[in-house]
Design a protein around this motif. Structure first.
Motif, PDB file in Angstrom:
ATOM      1  N   ALA A   1       4.033  65.469 -47.885  1.00  0.00           N
ATOM      2  CA  ALA A   1       4.773  64.057 -47.833  1.00  0.00           C
ATOM      3  C   ALA A   1       3.553  62.929 -47.880  1.00  0.00           C
ATOM      4  N   MET A   2       2.663  63.429 -47.117  1.00  0.00           N
ATOM      5  CA  MET A   2       1.416  62.357 -46.767  1.00  0.00           C
ATOM      6  C   MET A   2       0.708  62.267 -48.232  1.00  0.00           C
ATOM      7  N   LYS A   3       0.449  63.409 -48.994  1.00  0.00           N
ATOM      8  CA  LYS A   3      -0.012  63.280 -50.406  1.00  0.00           C
ATOM      9  C   LYS A   3       0.583  62.552 -51.197  1.00  0.00           C
ATOM     10  N   THR A   4       1.950  62.533 -51.039  1.00  0.00           N
ATOM     11  CA  THR A   4       2.656  62.179 -52.068  1.00  0.00           C
ATOM     12  C   THR A   4       2.941  60.317 -51.776  1.00  0.00           C
ATOM     13  N   THR A   5       2.659  60.015 -50.531  1.00  0.00           N
ATOM     14  CA  THR A   5       2.462  58.454 -50.374  1.00  0.00           C
ATOM     15  C   THR A   5       1.261  58.035 -50.205  1.00  0.00           C
ATOM     16  N   GLY A   6       0.419  58.806 -50.238  1.00  0.00           N
ATOM     17  CA  GLY A   6      -0.916  58.225 -50.360  1.00  0.00           C
ATOM     18  C   GLY A   6      -1.456  57.955 -49.015  1.00  0.00           C
ATOM     19  N   MET A   7      -1.208  58.708 -47.996  1.00  0.00           N
ATOM     20  CA  MET A   7      -1.565  58.496 -46.691  1.00  0.00           C
ATOM     21  C   MET A   7      -2.615  59.971 -46.079  1.00  0.00           C
ATOM     22  N   THR A   8      -2.985  60.546 -46.837  1.00  0.00           N
ATOM     23  CA  THR A   8      -3.768  61.509 -46.535  1.00  0.00           C
ATOM     24  C   THR A   8      -5.138  61.008 -45.924  1.00  0.00           C
ATOM     25  N   HIS A   9      -5.717  59.845 -46.166  1.00  0.00           N
ATOM     26  CA  HIS A   9      -6.676  59.501 -45.432  1.00  0.00           C
ATOM     27  C   HIS A   9      -6.571  59.158 -43.938  1.00  0.00           C
ATOM     28  N   LEU A  10      -5.279  59.162 -43.524  1.00  0.00           N
ATOM     29  CA  LEU A  10      -5.088  59.078 -41.960  1.00  0.00           C
ATOM     30  C   LEU A  10      -5.451  60.274 -41.208  1.00  0.00           C
ATOM     31  N   THR A  11      -5.409  61.623 -42.009  1.00  0.00           N
ATOM     32  CA  THR A  11      -5.517  62.811 -41.590  1.00  0.00           C
ATOM     33  C   THR A  11      -7.097  63.282 -41.471  1.00  0.00           C
ATOM     34  N   ALA A  12      -8.057  62.367 -41.709  1.00  0.00           N
ATOM     35  CA  ALA A  12      -9.285  62.600 -41.510  1.00  0.00           C
ATOM     36  C   ALA A  12     -10.188  61.400 -41.027  1.00  0.00           C
ATOM     37  N   VAL A  13     -11.216  61.832 -40.275  1.00  0.00           N
ATOM     38  CA  VAL A  13     -12.078  60.656 -39.698  1.00  0.00           C
ATOM     39  C   VAL A  13     -12.567  59.707 -40.886  1.00  0.00           C
ATOM     40  N   SER A  14     -12.101  58.848 -40.773  1.00  0.00           N
ATOM     41  CA  SER A  14     -12.359  57.699 -41.962  1.00  0.00           C
ATOM     42  C   SER A  14     -12.966  56.501 -41.278  1.00  0.00           C
ATOM     43  N   GLY A  15     -13.522  55.804 -42.139  1.00  0.00           N
ATOM     44  CA  GLY A  15     -14.001  54.160 -41.730  1.00  0.00           C
ATOM     45  C   GLY A  15     -13.291  53.319 -40.885  1.00  0.00           C
ATOM     46  N   ALA A  16     -11.911  53.671 -41.135  1.00  0.00           N
ATOM     47  CA  ALA A  16     -10.685  52.939 -40.281  1.00  0.00           C
ATOM     48  C   ALA A  16     -10.977  53.397 -38.907  1.00  0.00           C
ATOM     49  N   ASN A  17     -11.025  54.785 -38.596  1.00  0.00           N
ATOM     50  CA  ASN A  17     -11.206  55.161 -37.248  1.00  0.00           C
ATOM     51  C   ASN A  17     -12.521  54.550 -36.349  1.00  0.00           C
ATOM     52  N   CYS A  18     -13.638  54.705 -37.300  1.00  0.00           N
ATOM     53  CA  CYS A  18     -14.819  54.148 -36.483  1.00  0.00           C
ATOM     54  C   CYS A  18     -14.629  52.724 -36.250  1.00  0.00           C
ATOM     55  N   SER A  19     -14.166  51.795 -37.097  1.00  0.00           N
ATOM     56  CA  SER A  19     -13.945  50.599 -37.164  1.00  0.00           C
ATOM     57  C   SER A  19     -13.033  50.147 -36.053  1.00  0.00           C
TER      58      SER A  19
END
Length: 525
Positions: free
Chosen positions: A252-270
């Protein structure tokens, strides 16, 4: 007083002086990953000579010729840094071609290898058989025995093995058998070891990554009492651990383009960096002290989730993105992004061929160039946090879209709205989840409350993903290859124009009337 139409940075020209630097460095790193060490050395020499030519040409400029001199100095710096990247690529290629592992790879025979584990095991599932997948882990060579002779040396290796390899930890010294294979082009490792036996631990030393892995494991266990979606998604959103993520939710997260939330990304670090800065300001610390405190906090977060190259990259890009949004670089966010990208390429040229690195740079570039401007288009009566919540994912998606469809020819119809709806939930998950991680390892009873808050928000994010993924037309087919990429570029441009027109109806009407008058005059003539 309302903001100016162009936003806070509208009147400031983009500083493009470091753009040639990052272009040359990235090109050199990309070329070095796919050619032999000799050609990388030749490229380094050529760039060094060309940099010398530009430097001499710049010195010959008259004092009045300030702009030409600056241009030649910028080109010289680009060539010098590109040569440094090419030298690094030549060293990596030389170690792969003539290093201690080269004879064993050429013989294609079984070897006995003594290794130092330097990473955490990850599952690499076989297609269609996730339970029968093999485990991968990074390691460093200690010694190798082949044909009765022992070879000592230093080389990075990727080990693939069965289920026995899922329990190895960073800092352990293990002995195993297997065959050495060539890695794919663009990878920095010297070889791929296809292990044919279980690892035999011969020793263990302290490694901060092992401690961090144990802390993350306890955090996953501490959230077992949450509902399945929340229990699986919470570790992914906080530490990047998706081992407990339900397969249906991942789809479901792949379908909605939300897979970046399941990885440590720049948003988390910000978010982490911004939280520490706000905490320091609450104590009324001076700006240097607050900056040092925030940097130490971000470093602790990176160590906690594992100082892998992808995490370090996310930390750098997150810092750039936060600085761009807060205006702390005084209009020079693009220069900071170019400088950070160049430093990362100097440290690890293999990032040039990484799709994750490309997406990180493009997402940060979108925030740097478009986020503040799009937010300034939104009327002042809309809260600024909501304007930023719409502008940030939109700007990132506009630049990342062409790369995403090149990898997966599919258009996520509700990706933007799903990310905007889930956006306000990401901050509490990240902040409360990060607070709960060390507490789960030291004082589990204190971690219940932050885990509950973060778990509720993570469950709501999962609900958003499942809702939009279940709608009709959530994933539409897209053209493949260059046609699909060009179509997505045009789609991004049209989307940006449509957003501007929707938020500037008066300007659109005025321009339409001017065009109408011009057409009428032309017809009369």
């Amino acid at each position: 007083m309302a903001e100016s139409p162009g936003g806070p940075e509208a009147g400031k020209r983009l500083d493009l002086r470091l753009v040639p630097v990052v272009v040359v460095a990235w090109s050199a790193a990309l070329a070095g990953g796919f050619v032999d060490g000799v050609w990388s050395a030749v490229l380094a020499v050529a760039l060094g000579l060309l940099g010398g030519v530009f430097l001499v040409a710049g010195h010959r400029q008259r004092p009045s010729g300030v702009r030409p001199g600056t241009l030649f100095a910028t080109l010289a710096l680009a060539c010098v840094l590109g040569a440094a990247v090419a030298v690094h690529c030549a060293v990596i290629a030389g170690n792969r071609e003539k290093g201690p592992l080269a004879p064993a790879m050429a013989a294609d025979e079984g070897v006995v290898v003594h290794l130092l584990i330097t990473g955490s095991p990850t599952l690499s599932p076989a297609p269609g058989h996730s339970s029968d997948g093999r485990w991968m882990v990074d390691a460093s060579l200690i010694d190798l025995t082949a044909k009765g002779s022992v070879v000592h040396g230093t080389a990075d290796i990727v080990v693939t093995g069965g289920a026995d390899w899922q329990n190895v930890r960073a800092g352990q010294r293990v002995r195993t058998t297997g065959t050495l294979k060539q890695v794919r082009e663009g990878q920095p490792e010297a070889a791929l070891l296809n292990a044919s036996s279980a690892p035999v631990v011969t020793g263990s030393g302290f490694d901060i990554r092992q401690t961090a892995a144990e802390v993350r494991k306890r955090f996953v266990s501490a959230g077992d009492w949450l509902p399945p979606d929340a229990a699986g998604l919470l570790p992914g959103m906080v530490t990047g651990d998706t081992s407990a993520l339900p397969e249906s939710l991942e789809t479901a997260m792949k379908t909605t383009g939300m897979t970046h939330l399941t990885a440590v990304s720049g948003a988390n670090c910000s978010l982490i960096l911004g939280g520490f800065i706000l905490l320091a300001r609450c104590f009324r610390w001076a700006r240097p002290a607050a900056g040092a405190f925030a940097a130490c906090g971000l470093l602790a977060f990176v160590i906690m989730v594992g100082p892998d190259p992808s995490v370090l990259r996310a930390a750098v890009m997150g810092t750039v993105g936060l600085a761009a949004l807060t205006g702390g670089l005084r209009g020079r966010s693009l220069s900071f992004l170019c400088l950070a990208t160049t430093i990362l390429l100097l440290l690890d040229p293999a990032m040039a061929a990484s799709v994750g690195f490309l997406l990180s740079v493009l997402a940060t570039l979108g925030i740097v160039l478009l986020a503040a401007r799009i937010a300034s288009w939104i009327p002042a009566r809309v809260p600024r946090w909501l304007a930023a919540g719409v502008a940030v994912p939109l700007s990132a998606q506009l630049l990342c879209g062409p790369v995403i469809v090149a990898l997966q020819p599919q258009f996520s119809s509700f990706a933007l709205i799903a990310n905007v709806v889930a956006g306000p939930l990401v901050a509490p998950v990240t902040i409360f989840g990060t607070i709960a991680v060390p507490l789960a390892a030291t004082l589990p009873w204190l971690a219940v409350v932050p885990i509950a808050v973060a778990g509720i928000c993570a469950g709501l994010v999962a609900g958003v993903a499942r809702f939009f993924a279940g709608l009709s037309g959530a994933a539409l087919p897209w053209a493949e290859g260059p046609v699909g990429v060009v179509a997505m570029v045009l789609s991004s441009m049209v989307t940006l124009l449509a957003v501007w027109m929707a938020l500037h109806l008066a300007d659109v009407k005025r321009h339409a009337m001017r065009l109408h008058c011009a057409v009428m005059v032309l017809l009369d003539r």
